[in-house]
Design an enzyme around this catalytic site. Structure first.
Site, PDB file in Angstrom:
ATOM      1  N   SER A 277      -2.699   0.148   0.687  1.00  0.00           N
ATOM      2  CA  SER A 277      -1.302   0.140   1.134  1.00  0.00           C
ATOM      3  C   SER A 277      -1.201  -0.549   2.482  1.00  0.00           C
ATOM      4  O   SER A 277      -2.196  -0.975   3.052  1.00  0.00           O
ATOM      5  CB  SER A 277      -0.779   1.566   1.227  1.00  0.00           C
ATOM      6  OG  SER A 277      -1.369   2.214   2.332  1.00  0.00           O
ATOM      7  N   LYS A 278       0.028  -0.616   2.982  1.00  0.00           N
ATOM      8  CA  LYS A 278       0.262  -1.310   4.256  1.00  0.00           C
ATOM      9  C   LYS A 278      -0.635  -0.800   5.367  1.00  0.00           C
ATOM     10  O   LYS A 278      -0.970  -1.537   6.275  1.00  0.00           O
ATOM     11  CB  LYS A 278       1.730  -1.163   4.694  1.00  0.00           C
ATOM     12  CG  LYS A 278       2.741  -1.482   3.626  1.00  0.00           C
ATOM     13  CD  LYS A 278       3.512  -0.220   3.210  1.00  0.00           C
ATOM     14  CE  LYS A 278       2.922   0.410   2.036  1.00  0.00           C
ATOM     15  NZ  LYS A 278       3.158   1.013   0.952  1.00  0.00           N
ATOM     16  N   ARG A 279      -0.950   0.471   5.302  1.00  0.00           N
ATOM     17  CA  ARG A 279      -1.837   1.063   6.313  1.00  0.00           C
ATOM     18  C   ARG A 279      -3.119   0.249   6.481  1.00  0.00           C
ATOM     19  O   ARG A 279      -3.722   0.226   7.527  1.00  0.00           O
ATOM     20  CB  ARG A 279      -2.284   2.458   5.889  1.00  0.00           C
ATOM     21  CG  ARG A 279      -1.264   3.511   5.883  1.00  0.00           C
ATOM     22  CD  ARG A 279      -1.892   4.893   6.069  1.00  0.00           C
ATOM     23  NE  ARG A 279      -3.156   5.129   5.363  1.00  0.00           N
ATOM     24  CZ  ARG A 279      -3.300   5.234   4.062  1.00  0.00           C
ATOM     25  NH1 ARG A 279      -2.261   5.098   3.289  1.00  0.00           N
ATOM     26  NH2 ARG A 279      -4.471   5.467   3.520  1.00  0.00           N
TER      27      ARG A 279
END
Length: 478
Positions: A241-243
């Site tokens: 994910s963006k993380r």
RNA sequence: GGCCCCAUCGUCUAGCGGCCUAGGACAUCGCCCUCUCACGGCGAAGACACGGGUUCGAUUCCCGUUGGGGCUACCA
């Protein structure tokens, strides 16, 4: 005569965000297999979630796929344009007694679910509305009558046979109260309507498959083959994910990656062909098959992607690289165009650049009108001791330029003429020259740099460096 | 909680009962090459999660445990 394979595959993203790495790989596997067997590849946009779907996301998906070379033969189809199809299928199920109207509110359902969970029971729909065959006046959804006995076995292309108890199946909502179908229903209707033969998707959908099979059967539709590819995860083993930094495919374009490198890296995440690491798209198409697809999830490794990109940078056509480099140079304020000079620049850079961004940064010195010296580099190499050899070299190069030949060979001779009599090592002169020409201690081979820079720029920069040293010496004395 | 999937070096993976004292690639660390940085070459370190079976023989087959992931929505 039609000799094409009847295989039909699709990629069916939901446009609720950018196209990410995981989605792209799913698309790639579908595309590869379709191309491998000479079948058809279809693009379908699953935009029934009108709250979260956006036109920007649709553009991003199309853009990302085109960039990566994944062309589609049909579509894009949009589920929001196919509503009649779903409603008609719902009506058929209703008429056949395989579906019923449900007026339970989300609130009561939620309360029920919480209670069931708290009591350690399975949070299934209690069946309150089962058997309700007449259309209620109140807001309502339509539920599917799930089979309650027996088992469903999915003979998965990558996981092998997987068996589910039908008792685990719930009466899922197939038509929401807003009149739009839910995912599990729309996919079935669409995949059947589009005559999809191989449903290849992320393995987060594996548990949905028995629900969908039940719908196929209720509708009397032929089953496709299913293939569930494992997911891509971040370094923490969580879903990517963006993380985890860059996950949108277009971000990789901006970071200076080559699409063939991204494809190559992604195909190796879950697929292999012996020990081979580098595959062109054409090779992948020729070699790809589900027998080479692994079952376990893979961790995304940016460093290896970088290495793969480097491999493709080295192999890439220079003119193409030059064309791709232009926007990155412009972003840095250099006005350039693809001409023989830029080609030479790229030629000298491509071996040592891992990305186009790196190439633009690393090669910026070629385009600068004024060289700023890195303080430490100037300190170490632009010293009074090199004043004389530098002056001599400059004179030598002037002569070389005047003689009309300024190639690496002639440049090297000019260097030797300075070095030889003094018993100097090449490095003792090359580094000061490098700093003079590039501002840093890092660059392509010095003869190559000089040849590429040409006489005018080279001589100007050398004179400037000499002036710089003299000025600094003067300041030191005062 | 229930159901399902997965399990070889830090990471991606080869392996589909004996070829394995487990191979390759990225990353790491040495050395070589060398005008710097890369490239390249050579080398080092580094894994079959655990426990039971099956078998003459298990990394490979079966079961269990553990660990990770997914599903369990009127999201997809």
């Amino acid at each position: 005569m039609d000799t094409a394979s009847p295989a039909r595959l699709r990629f069916a993203p939901s446009p609720t965000g950018y196209l990410h790495i995981g989605g792209l790989r799913t698309a790639l596997f579908n595309w590869l297999y379709a191309r491998h067997v000479g079948g058809t590849f279809i693009l379908r946009i699953e935009d029934t979630d009108r709250e979260r779907s956006t036109p920007e996301a649709i553009d991003a998906i199309l853009d990302g796929m085109r960039w990566c070379g994944l062309d589609w033969d049909e579509g894009p189809y949009y589920q929001t344009e196919r509503r009649d199809l779903y409603v008609a299928a719902v009506e058929r199920l209703l008429a056949a007694g395989r579906a019923y109207y449900c007026t339970c509110t989300p609130e009561t359902l939620e309360a029920y679910r919480k209670q069931a969970l708290a009591e350690g029971r399975r949070p299934m729909y209690p069946g309150t509305c089962r058997g309700r065959t007449s259309r209620p006046a109140a807001p309502h959804a339509v539920r599917f009558v799930a089979p309650q006995t027996g088992v469903t076995t999915v003979d998965d292309l990558v996981k092998g046979p997987v068996t589910f108890e039908n008792a685990e199946l719930d009466d899922l909502v197939i038509l929401r109260s807003d009149g739009w179908p839910t995912y599990n229903f729309a996919v079935v209707v669409d995949d059947a309507d589009m005559r999809i033969t191989h449903v290849v998707r992320g393995d987060d959908h594996l548990a949905n498959t028995p629900r969908q099979i039940a719908i196929y059967e209720a509708l009397g539709l032929p089953l496709p083959r299913f293939g569930h590819v494992s997911m891509i995860m971040g370094p923490d083993r969580q879903k990517l994910s963006k993380r985890h930094g860059a996950t949108a495919v277009t971000e990789y374009r901006e970071m200076g990656y080559l699409p063939e490198a991204l494809d190559n890296y992604l195909v190796r995440l879950g697929w292999s062909h012996g020990d081979q690491e580098i595959f062109s798209l054409e090779e992948m198409v020729r070699l790809f098959d589900f027998s080479g697809v692994g079952k376990s999830a893979a961790v995304f490794n940016p460093e290896k992607l970088l290495w793969v990109n480097h491999q493709w940078m080295k192999r890439a056509d220079t003119a193409r690289l030059a064309r791709l480099l232009v926007p990155h140079l412009e972003r840095r304020g250099y006005r350039v165009e693809v001409d023989p000079w830029l080609l030479r620049v790229v030629e000298s850079l491509k071996e040592r650049s891992k990305t186009l961004v790196e190439m633009a940064d690393f090669g910026a010195f070629y385009f600068k009108t004024r060289i700023e010296y890195e303080p430490r580099a100037a300190e170490k190499h632009l010293t009074p001791e090199v004043l004389e050899p530098l002056g001599e070299l400059t004179a030598g190069l002037e002569w070389t330029a005047a003689a009309g030949r300024f190639d690496a060979q002639a440049v090297e001779e000019a260097f030797q003429a300075v070095l030889g009599p003094r018993g100097m090592k090449l490095g003792a002169l090359a580094q000061p020259v490098r700093v003079a020409l590039t501002g840093t201690t890092i660059s392509p081979g010095i003869f190559e740099v000089i040849e590429t820079l040409g006489p005018e720029r080279t001589l100007a920069r050398l004179r400037e460096a000499i002036a710089f040293i003299e000025e600094r010496r003067g300041a030191g004395r005062a």
